[in-house]
Write an enzyme that holds these catalytic residues in place. Structure first.
Site, PDB file in Angstrom:
ATOM      1  N   TYR A   5       0.809  -1.217   0.000  1.00 17.07           N
ATOM      2  CA  TYR A   5       0.000   0.000   0.000  1.00 17.07           C
ATOM      3  C   TYR A   5       0.849   1.277   0.000  1.00 17.07           C
ATOM      4  O   TYR A   5       0.372   2.335   0.425  1.00 17.07           O
ATOM      5  CB  TYR A   5      -0.928   0.009   1.219  1.00 17.07           C
ATOM      6  N   HIS A  67      20.507   4.221  20.639  1.00 20.80           N
ATOM      7  CA  HIS A  67      20.054   5.624  20.525  1.00 20.80           C
ATOM      8  C   HIS A  67      20.290   6.052  19.084  1.00 20.80           C
ATOM      9  O   HIS A  67      21.439   6.162  18.636  1.00 20.80           O
ATOM     10  CB  HIS A  67      20.851   6.506  21.487  1.00 20.80           C
ATOM     11  N   SER A  93      18.157  15.725  20.972  1.00 16.64           N
ATOM     12  CA  SER A  93      17.688  14.795  19.933  1.00 16.64           C
ATOM     13  C   SER A  93      16.376  15.246  19.300  1.00 16.64           C
ATOM     14  O   SER A  93      16.193  15.162  18.081  1.00 16.64           O
ATOM     15  CB  SER A  93      17.514  13.394  20.530  1.00 16.64           C
ATOM     16  N   THR A 139     -33.113   6.118   2.140  1.00 19.58           N
ATOM     17  CA  THR A 139     -32.848   6.427   3.537  1.00 19.58           C
ATOM     18  C   THR A 139     -33.155   5.173   4.338  1.00 19.58           C
ATOM     19  O   THR A 139     -34.149   4.490   4.074  1.00 19.58           O
ATOM     20  CB  THR A 139     -33.713   7.596   4.035  1.00 19.58           C
ATOM     21  N   HIS A 140     -32.266   4.849   5.274  1.00 21.00           N
ATOM     22  CA  HIS A 140     -32.356   3.583   6.026  1.00 21.00           C
ATOM     23  C   HIS A 140     -32.237   2.378   5.090  1.00 21.00           C
ATOM     24  O   HIS A 140     -32.681   1.275   5.442  1.00 21.00           O
ATOM     25  CB  HIS A 140     -33.667   3.493   6.822  1.00 21.00           C
ATOM     26  N   GLN A 211      10.959  20.067  25.465  1.00 20.42           N
ATOM     27  CA  GLN A 211      11.942  19.318  24.683  1.00 20.42           C
ATOM     28  C   GLN A 211      11.345  18.904  23.349  1.00 20.42           C
ATOM     29  O   GLN A 211      12.061  18.538  22.421  1.00 20.42           O
ATOM     30  CB  GLN A 211      12.416  18.076  25.446  1.00 20.42           C
ATOM     31  N   SER A 262     -11.254 -17.160  -6.057  1.00 22.75           N
ATOM     32  CA  SER A 262     -10.520 -18.382  -6.359  1.00 22.75           C
ATOM     33  C   SER A 262     -11.475 -19.565  -6.519  1.00 22.75           C
ATOM     34  O   SER A 262     -11.104 -20.589  -7.099  1.00 22.75           O
ATOM     35  CB  SER A 262      -9.507 -18.681  -5.240  1.00 22.75           C
ATOM     36  N   LYS A 267     -17.402 -14.178 -10.225  1.00 23.28           N
ATOM     37  CA  LYS A 267     -17.425 -13.045  -9.301  1.00 23.28           C
ATOM     38  C   LYS A 267     -16.657 -11.825  -9.820  1.00 23.28           C
ATOM     39  O   LYS A 267     -15.546 -11.918 -10.302  1.00 23.28           O
ATOM     40  CB  LYS A 267     -16.841 -13.452  -7.941  1.00 23.28           C
ATOM     41  N   ASN A 269     -16.070  -8.455  -7.748  1.00 19.84           N
ATOM     42  CA  ASN A 269     -16.325  -7.858  -6.435  1.00 19.84           C
ATOM     43  C   ASN A 269     -15.783  -6.426  -6.346  1.00 19.84           C
ATOM     44  O   ASN A 269     -14.789  -6.105  -6.990  1.00 19.84           O
ATOM     45  CB  ASN A 269     -15.678  -8.716  -5.347  1.00 19.84           C
ATOM     46  N   GLU A 274     -13.743  -1.812  -1.074  1.00 23.43           N
ATOM     47  CA  GLU A 274     -13.622  -2.496   0.213  1.00 23.43           C
ATOM     48  C   GLU A 274     -12.267  -2.213   0.852  1.00 23.43           C
ATOM     49  O   GLU A 274     -12.166  -2.049   2.073  1.00 23.43           O
ATOM     50  CB  GLU A 274     -13.820  -4.003   0.010  1.00 23.43           C
ATOM     51  N   SER A 306       7.694   6.094  19.757  1.00 25.37           N
ATOM     52  CA  SER A 306       7.497   4.817  19.065  1.00 25.37           C
ATOM     53  C   SER A 306       6.187   4.797  18.288  1.00 25.37           C
ATOM     54  O   SER A 306       6.096   4.225  17.198  1.00 25.37           O
ATOM     55  CB  SER A 306       7.531   3.664  20.076  1.00 25.37           C
ATOM     56  N   GLU A 308       4.586   7.471  16.960  1.00 30.58           N
ATOM     57  CA  GLU A 308       4.649   8.348  15.792  1.00 30.58           C
ATOM     58  C   GLU A 308       5.497   7.771  14.661  1.00 30.58           C
ATOM     59  O   GLU A 308       5.251   8.070  13.487  1.00 30.58           O
ATOM     60  CB  GLU A 308       5.187   9.723  16.198  1.00 30.58           C
ATOM     61  N   ARG A 309       6.471   6.955  15.003  1.00 35.27           N
ATOM     62  CA  ARG A 309       7.291   6.319  13.968  1.00 35.27           C
ATOM     63  C   ARG A 309       6.439   5.393  13.094  1.00 35.27           C
ATOM     64  O   ARG A 309       6.820   5.084  11.960  1.00 35.27           O
ATOM     65  CB  ARG A 309       8.431   5.523  14.606  1.00 35.27           C
ATOM     66  N   VAL A 310       5.301   4.975  13.646  1.00 33.08           N
ATOM     67  CA  VAL A 310       4.383   4.109  12.900  1.00 33.08           C
ATOM     68  C   VAL A 310       3.223   4.892  12.308  1.00 33.08           C
ATOM     69  O   VAL A 310       2.964   4.857  11.106  1.00 33.08           O
ATOM     70  CB  VAL A 310       3.839   2.980  13.805  1.00 33.08           C
TER      71      VAL A 310
END
Length: 430
Positions: A5, A67, A93, A139-140, A211, A262, A267, A269, A274, A306, A308-310
């Site tokens: 992705y 580090h 840092s 609607t609904h 900091q 498969s 199909k 889809n 999705e 940690s 934010e690194r992700v």
């Protein structure tokens, strides 16, 4: 984000090599600013031009230092010679980390905005193309009244256009660096140095920091990212519903050689839509993680790092991927107006109930009296095999209050779109 992705351009912004190159540039600009203030000898900043970054070597050093910033500094220090004396002067840092992060956010957002513009262009085109295409509004999940298929796109266009503005404007607040030292007091580095470096790399500087810069900024950014993702999800969900076998009004692109299942060769889809819906869940989860990062101990702890690194690379990359795939779906969407008309006819005319209700009110009946009469007629249709027109024609109140032509006019579908041009005019589309 996993490679599956990750678009190439935005993936590069978040690569380890790119991050270290930006660290290096900030260290060079720091020296440049200090040279201008005559705090270090001239020419020191030029030494950074010869440094070669090796993420592999930095990683090897980090195995001992535990580090990453020290590993980076150790890696480049040996290449700087005597200029290493002035390396990282007055910084901590987080000065490197937060300033680089803001810089990456700015560049990632620039890519996202360009791909969002491509989506807006495609959506706008469909809004104009299908302005007069009749379809069933629901609607609904239940048939409501006749609608314009183009309005579905115009509604989406309106939200995405506003969200684009929010994302663009957020950069003033979010893309914000700091070089204020260990706890943000500028004890070893003049505030003008921070201003100089941030200006050079095209971001704002924090008016005040500890900091770290405040994590409210990151949380706000992740909220807007997730908001755009949720809007894409909403429309992707609509397309998935409209592609259901029982509805069959649209179909997302299905390419030559593509396989849908498969097990079942027949199909086709809505897998792209999705996928967009699935990734939107990821964005909302990351938004929550960003909000959790606001609360740090005193002037800083490392609990946010940690996360934010992700979440920051993953969220920006995922949204950019979603935008690219969404544009692909919108551009190549297969639309079946004839099926839309057939679906309108499925309800045997009960969707015109409000028109008859208002006609009765125009003739002097109270709303509730008119409502009860029209509902009784509609239920005869729902519970039987007749049509709304036939049942209405047999009703004594209808025969008393309406002429045949007036009753027939109630069943004219295009009257529902009588004001649609006024809606479109609000957007100044061309």
């Amino acid at each position: 984000m996993i490679e599956r992705y990750t678009p190439v351009e935005i993936g590069k912004v978040w690569s380890e090599e790119e991050k270290f190159k930006r660290f290096l540039k900030i260290e060079a600009l720091l020296c440049e600013a200090l040279e201008k203030q005559k705090k270090i000898p001239k020419g020191i900043s030029k030494a950074f031009d010869k440094v070669k970054i090796s993420p592999q070597k930095i990683k090897k050093i980090e195995e001992k230092t535990h580090h990453d910033i020290i590993a980076f500094l150790k890696h480049i220090s040996g290449q700087l010679g005597s200029a290493a004396q002035y390396l990282h002067r007055g910084l901590t840092s987080s000065d490197l980390l937060d300033t680089t992060l803001a810089w990456q956010i700015k560049d990632a957002t620039k890519i996202i905005l360009a791909d969002l513009d491509a989506v807006l262009k495609a959506v706008k085109f469909k809004a104009l193309k299908y302005k007069d295409t009749l379809c069933m509004a629901r609607t609904h999940g239940v048939h409501a009244e006749i609608y314009s298929f183009g309005l579905k796109f115009l509604y989406l266009y309106s939200d995405l256009k506003k969200e684009r503005q929010l994302l663009f404007e957020s950069l003033d607040y979010v893309a914000c660096g700091k070089l204020s030292g260990a706890v943000g007091t500028f004890a070893y580095c003049d505030p003008k140095v921070e201003e100089y470096v941030c200006r050079k790399i095209g971001i704002n500087n924090a008016d005040i920091s500890t900091q770290v810069i405040s994590r409210e900024r990151i949380a706000y950014y992740l909220f807007i990212i997730s908001l755009i993702g949720s809007t894409l999800e909403r429309f992707a969900t609509e397309l998935r519903h409209l592609q259901r076998s029982e509805v069959g009004e649209i179909k997302e692109p299905f390419y030559k050689g593509q396989k849908g299942s498969s097990a079942m060769p027949h199909k086709q889809n809505p897998i792209i839509c999705e996928r967009i819906c699935g990734l939107a869940r990821l964005l909302r989860a990351n938004m929550l993680a960003g909000s959790e990062n606001i609360n740090l101990w005193h002037e800083r702890d490392i609990s946010h790092s940690s996360v934010e690194r992700v979440v920051l690379p993953d969220s920006t990359i995922a949204l950019d991927y979603m935008l690219k795939k969404f544009a692909e779906v919108i551009k190549n969407l297969k639309v079946y107006p004839d099926k839309m008309l057939k679906n309108i006819e499925l309800n045997r005319g009960i969707i015109y109930s409000q028109k008859l209700l208002i006609k009765f009110m125009d003739r002097g009946l109270s709303r509730m009296e008119a409502y009860d009469i029209v509902q009784k007629i509609a239920l005869e249709v729902v519970n039987g095999n007749s049509s709304f027109f036939k049942e209405a024609y047999k009703d004594k109140t209808v025969r008393k209050l309406l002429k045949d032509k007036e009753l027939e006019d109630i069943f004219s579908p295009y009257t529902y779109l009588s004001n649609i041009n006024k809606i479109y005019k609000r957007f100044k589309l061309s």
